[in-house]
Design a protein around this motif. Sequence first.
Motif, PDB file in Angstrom:
ATOM      1  N   MET A 124       0.857  -1.193   0.000  1.00 43.43           N
ATOM      2  CA  MET A 124       0.000   0.000   0.000  1.00 43.43           C
ATOM      3  C   MET A 124       0.896   1.248   0.000  1.00 43.43           C
ATOM      4  O   MET A 124       0.681   2.180  -0.772  1.00 43.43           O
ATOM      5  CB  MET A 124      -0.875  -0.033   1.256  1.00 43.43           C
ATOM      6  N   LEU A 125       1.909   1.222   0.864  1.00 44.50           N
ATOM      7  CA  LEU A 125       2.824   2.370   0.935  1.00 44.50           C
ATOM      8  C   LEU A 125       3.614   2.514  -0.360  1.00 44.50           C
ATOM      9  O   LEU A 125       3.848   3.618  -0.836  1.00 44.50           O
ATOM     10  CB  LEU A 125       3.789   2.194   2.098  1.00 44.50           C
ATOM     11  N   ASN A 126       3.993   1.365  -0.896  1.00 43.69           N
ATOM     12  CA  ASN A 126       4.730   1.374  -2.147  1.00 43.69           C
ATOM     13  C   ASN A 126       3.882   2.007  -3.261  1.00 43.69           C
ATOM     14  O   ASN A 126       4.346   2.835  -4.034  1.00 43.69           O
ATOM     15  CB  ASN A 126       5.066  -0.077  -2.498  1.00 43.69           C
ATOM     16  N   TYR A 127       2.624   1.611  -3.266  1.00 44.65           N
ATOM     17  CA  TYR A 127       1.688   2.119  -4.262  1.00 44.65           C
ATOM     18  C   TYR A 127       1.547   3.642  -4.120  1.00 44.65           C
ATOM     19  O   TYR A 127       1.608   4.384  -5.096  1.00 44.65           O
ATOM     20  CB  TYR A 127       0.330   1.422  -4.081  1.00 44.65           C
ATOM     21  N   ILE A 128       1.392   4.102  -2.878  1.00 45.00           N
ATOM     22  CA  ILE A 128       1.213   5.533  -2.639  1.00 45.00           C
ATOM     23  C   ILE A 128       2.495   6.304  -2.966  1.00 45.00           C
ATOM     24  O   ILE A 128       2.462   7.382  -3.538  1.00 45.00           O
ATOM     25  CB  ILE A 128       0.734   5.777  -1.191  1.00 45.00           C
ATOM     26  N   MET A 129       3.628   5.698  -2.632  1.00 42.92           N
ATOM     27  CA  MET A 129       4.914   6.337  -2.962  1.00 42.92           C
ATOM     28  C   MET A 129       5.000   6.562  -4.473  1.00 42.92           C
ATOM     29  O   MET A 129       5.344   7.664  -4.929  1.00 42.92           O
ATOM     30  CB  MET A 129       6.067   5.443  -2.489  1.00 42.92           C
ATOM     31  N   SER A 205      11.821  -1.977  -0.439  1.00 44.79           N
ATOM     32  CA  SER A 205      11.317  -1.933   0.910  1.00 44.79           C
ATOM     33  C   SER A 205      11.974  -0.784   1.687  1.00 44.79           C
ATOM     34  O   SER A 205      11.317  -0.035   2.420  1.00 44.79           O
ATOM     35  CB  SER A 205      11.660  -3.296   1.500  1.00 44.79           C
ATOM     36  N   GLN A 206      13.274  -0.614   1.472  1.00 47.47           N
ATOM     37  CA  GLN A 206      13.993   0.475   2.152  1.00 47.47           C
ATOM     38  C   GLN A 206      13.573   1.837   1.613  1.00 47.47           C
ATOM     39  O   GLN A 206      13.462   2.807   2.362  1.00 47.47           O
ATOM     40  CB  GLN A 206      15.499   0.279   2.006  1.00 47.47           C
ATOM     41  N   GLN A 207      13.339   1.868   0.296  1.00 42.48           N
ATOM     42  CA  GLN A 207      12.898   3.135  -0.320  1.00 42.48           C
ATOM     43  C   GLN A 207      11.572   3.596   0.270  1.00 42.48           C
ATOM     44  O   GLN A 207      11.366   4.777   0.526  1.00 42.48           O
ATOM     45  CB  GLN A 207      12.685   2.936  -1.823  1.00 42.48           C
ATOM     46  N   VAL A 208      10.677   2.625   0.476  1.00 43.31           N
ATOM     47  CA  VAL A 208       9.362   2.945   1.026  1.00 43.31           C
ATOM     48  C   VAL A 208       9.502   3.546   2.417  1.00 43.31           C
ATOM     49  O   VAL A 208       8.905   4.579   2.726  1.00 43.31           O
ATOM     50  CB  VAL A 208       8.453   1.681   1.056  1.00 43.31           C
ATOM     51  N   MET A 209      10.337   2.931   3.258  1.00 38.81           N
ATOM     52  CA  MET A 209      10.522   3.446   4.610  1.00 38.81           C
ATOM     53  C   MET A 209      11.159   4.836   4.580  1.00 38.81           C
ATOM     54  O   MET A 209      10.748   5.738   5.308  1.00 38.81           O
ATOM     55  CB  MET A 209      11.372   2.490   5.461  1.00 38.81           C
ATOM     56  N   ALA A 210      12.160   4.997   3.714  1.00 37.09           N
ATOM     57  CA  ALA A 210      12.821   6.307   3.621  1.00 37.09           C
ATOM     58  C   ALA A 210      11.823   7.364   3.151  1.00 37.09           C
ATOM     59  O   ALA A 210      11.820   8.496   3.636  1.00 37.09           O
ATOM     60  CB  ALA A 210      14.004   6.232   2.661  1.00 37.09           C
ATOM     61  N   PHE A 211      10.962   6.968   2.237  1.00 34.17           N
ATOM     62  CA  PHE A 211       9.970   7.892   1.702  1.00 34.17           C
ATOM     63  C   PHE A 211       9.027   8.384   2.802  1.00 34.17           C
ATOM     64  O   PHE A 211       8.816   9.583   2.947  1.00 34.17           O
ATOM     65  CB  PHE A 211       9.182   7.201   0.581  1.00 34.17           C
ATOM     66  N   ILE A 212       8.467   7.452   3.602  1.00 35.79           N
ATOM     67  CA  ILE A 212       7.497   7.931   4.593  1.00 35.79           C
ATOM     68  C   ILE A 212       8.155   8.674   5.757  1.00 35.79           C
ATOM     69  O   ILE A 212       7.502   9.374   6.497  1.00 35.79           O
ATOM     70  CB  ILE A 212       6.500   6.860   5.122  1.00 35.79           C
ATOM     71  N   SER A 215      10.135  14.118   6.039  1.00 38.51           N
ATOM     72  CA  SER A 215       9.113  15.075   6.468  1.00 38.51           C
ATOM     73  C   SER A 215       8.973  16.265   5.516  1.00 38.51           C
ATOM     74  O   SER A 215       8.087  17.086   5.665  1.00 38.51           O
ATOM     75  CB  SER A 215       9.403  15.555   7.886  1.00 38.51           C
ATOM     76  N   GLU A 216       9.842  16.351   4.511  1.00 44.79           N
ATOM     77  CA  GLU A 216       9.652  17.420   3.529  1.00 44.79           C
ATOM     78  C   GLU A 216       8.613  17.039   2.490  1.00 44.79           C
ATOM     79  O   GLU A 216       8.007  17.892   1.847  1.00 44.79           O
ATOM     80  CB  GLU A 216      10.973  17.758   2.851  1.00 44.79           C
ATOM     81  N   THR A 217       8.441  15.747   2.321  1.00 43.79           N
ATOM     82  CA  THR A 217       7.478  15.274   1.328  1.00 43.79           C
ATOM     83  C   THR A 217       6.191  14.807   1.988  1.00 43.79           C
ATOM     84  O   THR A 217       5.113  14.879   1.411  1.00 43.79           O
ATOM     85  CB  THR A 217       8.092  14.088   0.534  1.00 43.79           C
TER      86      THR A 217
END
Length: 319
Positions: A124-129, A205-212, A215-217
Amino acid sequence: MKPVLSIDNQRLVMIGGKGGVGKTTTAASIALRFAARGDRVLILSSDPAPSLSDIFEVSLRDVPTPVAGVPGLFGMEISSEEVLRRWKERFGPEIYEVVSSFAKVDYDFVEYIGTAPGIEEEYMLNYIMELVQSGTYDRVIWDTAPAGHTLRLLHLPGIFLDHLEAATKFYMNLYSTFDKLKASVKLQAGKRTLLQIISGWRELSQQVMAFIRDSETVANLVVTIPEALGVRQTERILSEFGENGLSISALIVNYVIQNADCDFHRRRQAMQRRYWQVLRERYGPEVSLIATPLAAEEIMGVDRLRAFARILFETGSVW
Ligand SMILES: Nc1ncnc2c1ncn2[C@@H]1O[C@H](COP(=O)(O)OP(=O)(O)OP(=O)(O)O)[C@@H](O)[C@H]1O
Ligand SMILES: [Mg+2]
């Protein structure tokens, strides 16, 4: 100056909190506000019992659908089944390739893996990213973003990958030692390719965590109520967010009694103020706290949502 919501730059706004506290109301008001400014906005719900359709009085589906009467606003309600279907479509063939290279499995195995805890949350997070990064929308507002327990589940796919990687390495070594064995199992891909597939998943998986965590995005809003239960739940959510390296942009304390003109409401207001003070003392130094008033009627329809947005963005906290 009363605190107001300040989320001018973040492209993704996640709205979390416990049941019935006003998450969908907050999400819808924010979405309307941005759309009125000329942004192209997607409001997305992943709630098992979505109510965006009710609020906007349109039938929303698994694909972005324009909200009638609000230029620039699109809505979408995505179900768990749809998230998993997309996950299988994307990762199914690769997973099957890796696992079937050392174990005799049917393709159904992919279905089975898909039900493992954490997979849906991560995807879900991957999709939103990807949705945010695609730039199709200026803003994505996510109603019912991950609560603390969901964040914990996000660590599980990583653990699964560790096991899969270890198993792959183990069998690969075995095969290379016993050439005959190697011939007897149909090795579909070379050693490096399989491990590359796995490391590709890990990277994602790491990209998703880094993305959420960025806090600038991403702006994280938590909605709560000024009652003992609300304070306890907020504590839990905020500490779990902290453990996962996520910060909160604002804490919205909803349903506060603004003008008490009878004994019943005065007592209730006094009770609420005690919990408001507790929240202020605990989180005030780091997080912007915004008290929003209990309206006489439910907040349905565009006009009332816009009025709620004005409190959030203009007049600010009513306490
Ligand atoms: N400040 C308010 N004053 C009056 N009514 C409100 C207020 N905030 C929300 N409501 C109403 O309370 C109900 C619950 O709000 P909402 O659906 O936004 O909560 P939620 O957190 O999304 O709930 P769920 O967890 O079930 O998704 C709705 O009928 C909404 O119109
Ligand atoms: Mg809701």
